[in-house]
Design a protein around this motif. Structure first.
Motif, mmCIF file in Angstrom:
data_model
loop_
_atom_site.group_PDB
_atom_site.id
_atom_site.type_symbol
_atom_site.label_atom_id
_atom_site.label_comp_id
_atom_site.label_asym_id
_atom_site.label_seq_id
_atom_site.Cartn_x
_atom_site.Cartn_y
_atom_site.Cartn_z
ATOM 1 N N LYS A 132 39.339 39.284 5.082
ATOM 2 C CA LYS A 132 39.465 40.034 3.833
ATOM 3 C C LYS A 132 38.332 41.048 3.689
ATOM 4 C CE LYS A 132 39.675 38.726 -0.759
ATOM 5 N NZ LYS A 132 38.623 37.885 -1.280
ATOM 6 N N GLY A 133 37.182 40.722 4.250
ATOM 7 C CA GLY A 133 36.023 41.613 4.180
ATOM 8 C C GLY A 133 36.290 42.979 4.783
ATOM 9 N N GLN A 134 37.209 43.046 5.750
ATOM 10 C CA GLN A 134 37.537 44.327 6.373
ATOM 11 C C GLN A 134 38.209 45.265 5.362
ATOM 12 O OE1 GLN A 134 36.994 45.404 9.739
ATOM 13 N NE2 GLN A 134 35.554 43.714 9.589
ATOM 14 N N GLU A 136 37.827 45.001 2.156
ATOM 15 C CA GLU A 136 36.821 45.321 1.139
ATOM 16 C C GLU A 136 35.872 46.403 1.632
ATOM 17 O OE1 GLU A 136 34.995 41.642 0.036
ATOM 18 O OE2 GLU A 136 36.711 41.040 -1.201
ATOM 19 N N ALA A 137 35.474 46.294 2.911
ATOM 20 C CA ALA A 137 34.591 47.324 3.453
ATOM 21 C C ALA A 137 35.292 48.672 3.454
ATOM 22 C CB ALA A 137 34.159 46.949 4.870
ATOM 23 N N ALA A 138 36.562 48.682 3.858
ATOM 24 C CA ALA A 138 37.308 49.938 3.884
ATOM 25 C C ALA A 138 37.447 50.504 2.470
ATOM 26 C CB ALA A 138 38.683 49.725 4.512
ATOM 27 N N SER A 139 37.787 49.639 1.505
ATOM 28 C CA SER A 139 37.919 50.112 0.123
ATOM 29 C C SER A 139 36.604 50.654 -0.387
ATOM 30 C CB SER A 139 38.351 48.976 -0.809
ATOM 31 O OG SER A 139 39.448 48.300 -0.297
ATOM 32 N N LEU A 141 34.388 52.145 1.035
ATOM 33 C CA LEU A 141 34.058 53.473 1.562
ATOM 34 C C LEU A 141 34.956 54.551 0.970
ATOM 35 C CD1 LEU A 141 33.572 52.490 5.293
ATOM 36 C CD2 LEU A 141 31.799 53.356 3.791
ATOM 37 N N PHE A 143 38.565 54.361 1.167
ATOM 38 C CA PHE A 143 39.907 54.420 1.768
ATOM 39 C C PHE A 143 40.935 53.791 0.829
ATOM 40 C CE2 PHE A 143 37.486 54.408 5.895
ATOM 41 C CZ PHE A 143 37.927 55.648 6.321
ATOM 42 N N ASP A 144 42.105 54.421 0.726
ATOM 43 C CA ASP A 144 43.157 53.777 -0.044
ATOM 44 C C ASP A 144 43.816 52.699 0.819
ATOM 45 O OD1 ASP A 144 44.921 55.041 1.703
ATOM 46 O OD2 ASP A 144 45.217 56.748 0.376
ATOM 47 N N LEU A 151 43.993 52.461 9.688
ATOM 48 C CA LEU A 151 42.796 52.683 10.519
ATOM 49 C C LEU A 151 42.020 51.407 10.811
ATOM 50 C CD1 LEU A 151 41.324 55.885 8.833
ATOM 51 C CD2 LEU A 151 42.631 55.750 10.947
ATOM 52 N N ILE A 152 42.034 50.471 9.877
ATOM 53 C CA ILE A 152 41.149 49.316 9.988
ATOM 54 C C ILE A 152 41.922 48.031 10.272
ATOM 55 C CG2 ILE A 152 39.307 48.023 8.839
ATOM 56 C CD1 ILE A 152 38.697 51.021 9.202
ATOM 57 N N PRO A 155 44.901 47.943 13.656
ATOM 58 C CA PRO A 155 44.343 47.832 15.022
ATOM 59 C C PRO A 155 43.808 46.439 15.324
ATOM 60 C CG PRO A 155 43.554 49.836 13.948
ATOM 61 C CD PRO A 155 44.282 49.038 12.896
ATOM 62 N N GLN A 156 43.371 45.709 14.295
ATOM 63 C CA GLN A 156 42.883 44.343 14.525
ATOM 64 C C GLN A 156 44.018 43.332 14.473
ATOM 65 O OE1 GLN A 156 39.122 43.395 12.364
ATOM 66 N NE2 GLN A 156 39.326 45.459 11.559
#
Lengths: 233, 239
Positions: A132-134, A136-139, A141, A143-144, A151-152, A155-156
């Protein structure tokens, strides 16, 4: 007294029956095309289901959940019959005309719509498997949701999704055999027909088995190659 | 710069934040301390709308950040966050982690972003790690990359959510040193258990317990002369 003429068990005479061989080959192409389009339908609708379940409102999520649970909780054979008979019945009741839906199309839809439920769950589970942290990190920064997913997250997630998706497609390819019960002329259909024509169940079924095996085994190999490629990245 | 009005946050029936109001000025270094479960992280996460308040409002430069008419993603470009678990993107190199957002959000072109990204890596002392993937970095290095990533958006505020809590002791200093270097350049709100950092670097201290701001004072005043019993008993336990 001869009770059993053993020689009949390995009567390979129909191998030289050109019509039977041509039929089996055309059946093989039917099976392959049903599997191929079934997979396409499964992916497209599966992704829509996954998105519906992840970001839809309460109503959309409810509909998707009911659909997925129904498809996963009932036999494919039942779903196939429902798709084969129910629309035709309703159409007939409403317009008085009969519905000429080819059993090839019905079979393809049944297999695809069935697979979609599984694909949807595979995508949803794959996306949820990413920490979930991924998100949150994207948000954080700026990112919608859509861009974060693209993007995040994806790919994972794809590493978890691909193996499960490959297995689903292998299962789907085998399950297409069921469409022979509504008269779609796939490999299973022609092998049964050849059995009826030659009174020999052994060779046609065995030959169909070999053909199924070649297809499924190649798919299995292909899937594991793709898996390895993604696992290395 | 940030204004919090009557912020209350509930998870189901559990009240985590109770009616918090305060305002934060530019270039303040606010350290938020208090016992676990006191609402520190939730408070921080409300400031960039990772958690939505149950009641109350939060304004960033006079914009209500939870108002649907204000684009939260635009606001978040100016409020970065550094997480306890780093949350670097594992499929991107250190440099890519830093420049992804400025490029994809059309803040900079690739050349500018790369140049700035390298400067930022230099700032956090990791110029030689630009092309390493996070899995090849130590915890302290990961967190320094994460700080560089948060700086890449040229934010007005950085929220630090226990940035050193997941680190081995010998790596804490390198991260705190990087954070000290940012003082005066950007507004910082730091949830931390590092009391020396709070004392040394903080310009203001919030002591949060049971969802309430029990003390809002200068760090030195807080540590030398706590005003409330709860703060006293907290300090007794940790010092």
């Amino acid at each position: 007294m001869i009770l059993l003429d053993i020689s009949k068990l390995y009567d390979f005479s129909f191998f030289f029956n050109q019509q039977v061989i041509l039929d089996l080959i055309s059946g093989l192409f039917c099976t392959l095309s049903i599997a191929f389009f079934g997979i396409i339908i499964g992916i497209i609708i599966g992704i829509i289901l996954a998105i519906g379940k992840l970001v839809g409102n309460k109503f959309v999520r409810g509909v998707v959940t009911v659909y997925i649970n129904f498809v996963r909780g009932t036999p494919l054979l039942l779903q196939l019959y429902m798709l084969y008979y129910v629309p035709a019945f309703i159409w007939h009741e409403m317009s008085g005309a009969s519905l000429n839906w080819s059993n090839y199309i019905v079979g393809m839809l049944a297999v695809g719509l069935n697979s979609a439920a599984y694909v949807g769950e595979i995508f949803r589970a794959g996306i949820n498997s990413v920490d979930k942290g991924q998100f949150e990190a994207a948000s954080s920064l700026g990112f919608d949701y859509k861009t974060s997913l693209k993007l995040i997250i994806m790919p994972q997630a794809i590493k978890n999704i691909l193996p499960a998706l490959g297995n689903e497609f292998i299962a789907l390819t085998k399950e297409t055999a069921i469409i022979s019960v509504i008269g779609a002329r796939d490999l299973m259909f022609y092998s049964k027909q050849a059995t009826a024509i030659t009174y020999n169940p052994f060779t046609p079924l065995f030959m169909a088995g070999i053909l199924y095996f070649i297809v499924v085994y190649s798919l299995t190999k292909g899937v594991s190659i793709i898996e390895r490629k993604f696992a290395n990245d | 710069m940030i204004k919090v009005e009557n912020l209350t946050k509930q998870f189901k029936k559990n009240v985590v934040l109770k009616n918090i109001s305060l305002s934060i000025e530019q270039n303040e270094v606010i350290v938020v301390i208090g016992p676990s479960g006191g609402g520190k992280s939730t408070f921080l996460r409300c400031l960039n709308s990772l958690e939505k308040p149950t009641f109350g409002k939060i304004y960033f430069n006079d914009l209500d950040i939870n108002d649907k008419n204000n684009d939260i993603n635009k606001i978040r470009e100016k409020i970065s966050m550094v997480f306890q678990q780093f949350n670097l993107f594992p499929h991107k190199t250190a440099l890519e982690n830093i420049i992804l957002a400025p490029i994809k959000l059309n803040i900079m072109n690739i050349e500018e972003a790369t140049k700035r990204g390298i400067e930022l890596l230099d700032l956090v002392g990791l110029s030689d790690k630009a092309n390493e993937y996070p899995k090849n970095l130590s915890g302290g290095q990961k967190q320094r990359v994460a700080i560089a990533r948060s700086l890449a958006m040229q934010p007005d505020v950085i929220l630090f959510d226990e940035p050193t809590s997941a680190l081995d002791p010998e790596m804490i200093k390198e991260v705190l040193d990087v954070m000290k270097g940012l003082v005066g350049k950007v507004t910082m709100i730091v949830v931390t258990h590092e009391m020396n950092f709070a004392k040394e670097v903080g310009t203001r201290l919030l002591f949060l317990d049971s969802g309430e701001v029990i003390e809002d004072s200068k760090p030195l005043a807080f540590f030398n002369d706590p005003q409330t019993d709860r703060a006293k008993s907290f300090l007794d336990k940790i010092l």
